[in-house]
Design a protein around this motif. Structure first.
Motif, PDB file in Angstrom:
ATOM      1  N   LEU A   1       0.843  -1.192   0.000  1.00 45.94           N
ATOM      2  CA  LEU A   1       0.000   0.000   0.000  1.00 45.94           C
ATOM      3  C   LEU A   1       0.879   1.243   0.000  1.00 45.94           C
ATOM      4  O   LEU A   1       1.490   1.597   1.014  1.00 45.94           O
ATOM      5  CB  LEU A   1      -0.920   0.002   1.225  1.00 45.94           C
ATOM      6  N   ARG A   2       0.948   1.881  -1.153  1.00 51.22           N
ATOM      7  CA  ARG A   2       1.713   3.118  -1.264  1.00 51.22           C
ATOM      8  C   ARG A   2       1.039   4.224  -0.455  1.00 51.22           C
ATOM      9  O   ARG A   2      -0.191   4.271  -0.379  1.00 51.22           O
ATOM     10  CB  ARG A   2       1.805   3.548  -2.732  1.00 51.22           C
ATOM     11  N   PRO A   3       1.806   5.111   0.165  1.00 48.53           N
ATOM     12  CA  PRO A   3       1.200   6.221   0.913  1.00 48.53           C
ATOM     13  C   PRO A   3       0.197   6.988   0.049  1.00 48.53           C
ATOM     14  O   PRO A   3       0.490   7.360  -1.086  1.00 48.53           O
ATOM     15  CB  PRO A   3       2.412   7.096   1.271  1.00 48.53           C
TER      16      PRO A   3
ATOM     17  N   LYS B   1      -5.092   4.976   8.607  1.00 46.54           N
ATOM     18  CA  LYS B   1      -4.533   4.608   7.304  1.00 46.54           C
ATOM     19  C   LYS B   1      -3.009   4.649   7.269  1.00 46.54           C
ATOM     20  O   LYS B   1      -2.375   3.837   6.580  1.00 46.54           O
ATOM     21  CB  LYS B   1      -5.113   5.496   6.210  1.00 46.54           C
ATOM     22  N   GLU B   2      -2.414   5.573   8.022  1.00 46.80           N
ATOM     23  CA  GLU B   2      -0.951   5.666   8.020  1.00 46.80           C
ATOM     24  C   GLU B   2      -0.304   4.379   8.526  1.00 46.80           C
ATOM     25  O   GLU B   2       0.832   4.066   8.165  1.00 46.80           O
ATOM     26  CB  GLU B   2      -0.496   6.850   8.875  1.00 46.80           C
TER      27      GLU B   2
ATOM     28  N   HIS C   1      -2.673  -6.340   2.456  1.00 53.07           N
ATOM     29  CA  HIS C   1      -1.410  -5.814   2.975  1.00 53.07           C
ATOM     30  C   HIS C   1      -0.925  -6.673   4.148  1.00 53.07           C
ATOM     31  O   HIS C   1       0.254  -7.048   4.219  1.00 53.07           O
ATOM     32  CB  HIS C   1      -1.620  -4.359   3.404  1.00 53.07           C
TER      33      HIS C   1
ATOM     34  N   TYR D   1       0.381   1.871   5.504  1.00 53.15           N
ATOM     35  CA  TYR D   1       1.186   2.239   4.346  1.00 53.15           C
ATOM     36  C   TYR D   1       2.570   1.594   4.408  1.00 53.15           C
ATOM     37  O   TYR D   1       3.165   1.445   5.474  1.00 53.15           O
ATOM     38  CB  TYR D   1       1.324   3.755   4.248  1.00 53.15           C
ATOM     39  N   ASP D   2       3.047   1.214   3.229  1.00 54.14           N
ATOM     40  CA  ASP D   2       4.381   0.624   3.098  1.00 54.14           C
ATOM     41  C   ASP D   2       5.337   1.679   2.546  1.00 54.14           C
ATOM     42  O   ASP D   2       5.043   2.318   1.531  1.00 54.14           O
ATOM     43  CB  ASP D   2       4.338  -0.578   2.145  1.00 54.14           C
ATOM     44  N   TYR D   3       6.465   1.826   3.210  1.00 57.72           N
ATOM     45  CA  TYR D   3       7.445   2.820   2.780  1.00 57.72           C
ATOM     46  C   TYR D   3       8.695   2.183   2.182  1.00 57.72           C
ATOM     47  O   TYR D   3       9.565   2.891   1.683  1.00 57.72           O
ATOM     48  CB  TYR D   3       7.814   3.720   3.962  1.00 57.72           C
TER      49      TYR D   3
END
Length: 228
Positions: free
Chosen positions: A49-51, A200-201, A69, A204-206
């Motif tokens: 999951l992109r930001p 949601k944050e 995810h 997210y995958d960084y």
């Protein structure tokens, strides 16, 4: 027939389960193949999951995106995935673990408490439902967990057990049916969707492999093109 009706209500209430269970008992082969294809497409799309992706994700896909995810994290490191999940991820995945225990004709909520795969989530299952605002389900799971302990330890069933609350006379058939009823009448899917969006944050995958990042950009460009 009654069991089919209950399952129908249950699946309708938890939309994201449509990716894991058949949507209808008598759906044809072509429909099953289509559902499987959609499942694979969404699994590939939402494994990372992109930001910002949950801001543009269709609302009906939000819980599925969060779940895929989490599934990818489990696949990446099965031995340590639980420790590497944050509280929001554990909340979504804990609910998923319960739903997988309810597969099959003779499904029982007891399976959740017996399965080795579910054990990390058992101590926190009441808090999981409290976090998404499903307080009635939290009370039910508290009593069900206590009843599982009574069976496991061969204890006497005490009607005044404070953890059993209003469910002191329930067996696991009753617990299972009540769980399905509450899921269908308390808008659990919407509560879970809102929970994911509010946190949601945490999903997210960084650190995304280059090939997955490139594919995600291409999918986003296609989505924008379709909207135009």
């Amino acid at each position: 027939m009654a069991n089919y009706i209950i399952w129908g209500l249950f699946i309708a209430a938890l939309i994201f389960l449509g990716y894991f269970f058949m949507k209808r008992i008598n759906e044809g082969k072509a429909q099953r193949q289509k559902a499987l294809l959609e499942y694979e497409e969404k699994k590939e799309k939402y494994s990372y999951l992109r930001p910002g992706v949950l801001d543009v994700c269709p609302r009906e896909d939000v819980t599925a995106a969060a779940l895929f995810h989490c599934m990818r994290k489990e696949n990446d490191d099965f031995e340590h995935y639980f420790e590497q999940m944050n509280e929001s991820e554990k909340t979504v995945y804990g609910i998923y673990m319960i739903t997988t225990s309810l597969e099959g004709r003779n499904a029982s909520l007891h399976s959740f408490f017996l399965s080795p795969a579910s054990q990390p989530f058992v101590p926190m299952i009441v808090d999981i439902f409290e976090k998404i605002g499903a307080h009635e389900l939290a009370d039910l799971m508290k009593a069900a967990r206590r009843f599982a302990e009574i069976i496991e330890n061969d204890e006497d069933d005490d009607e005044d057990d404070p953890e059993m609350g209003d469910y002191s006379r329930y067996n696991f058939t009753d617990f299972t049916n009540e769980f399905i009823t509450l899921v269908s009448t308390t808008n659990v899917n919407e509560k879970l969707t809102q929970y994911v969006l509010d946190h949601k944050e945490d999903f997210y995958d960084y650190e995304i492999p280059e090939e997955d990042l490139k594919e995600g950009v291409e999918n986003n460009e296609e989505r924008i093109s379709d909207e135009i």
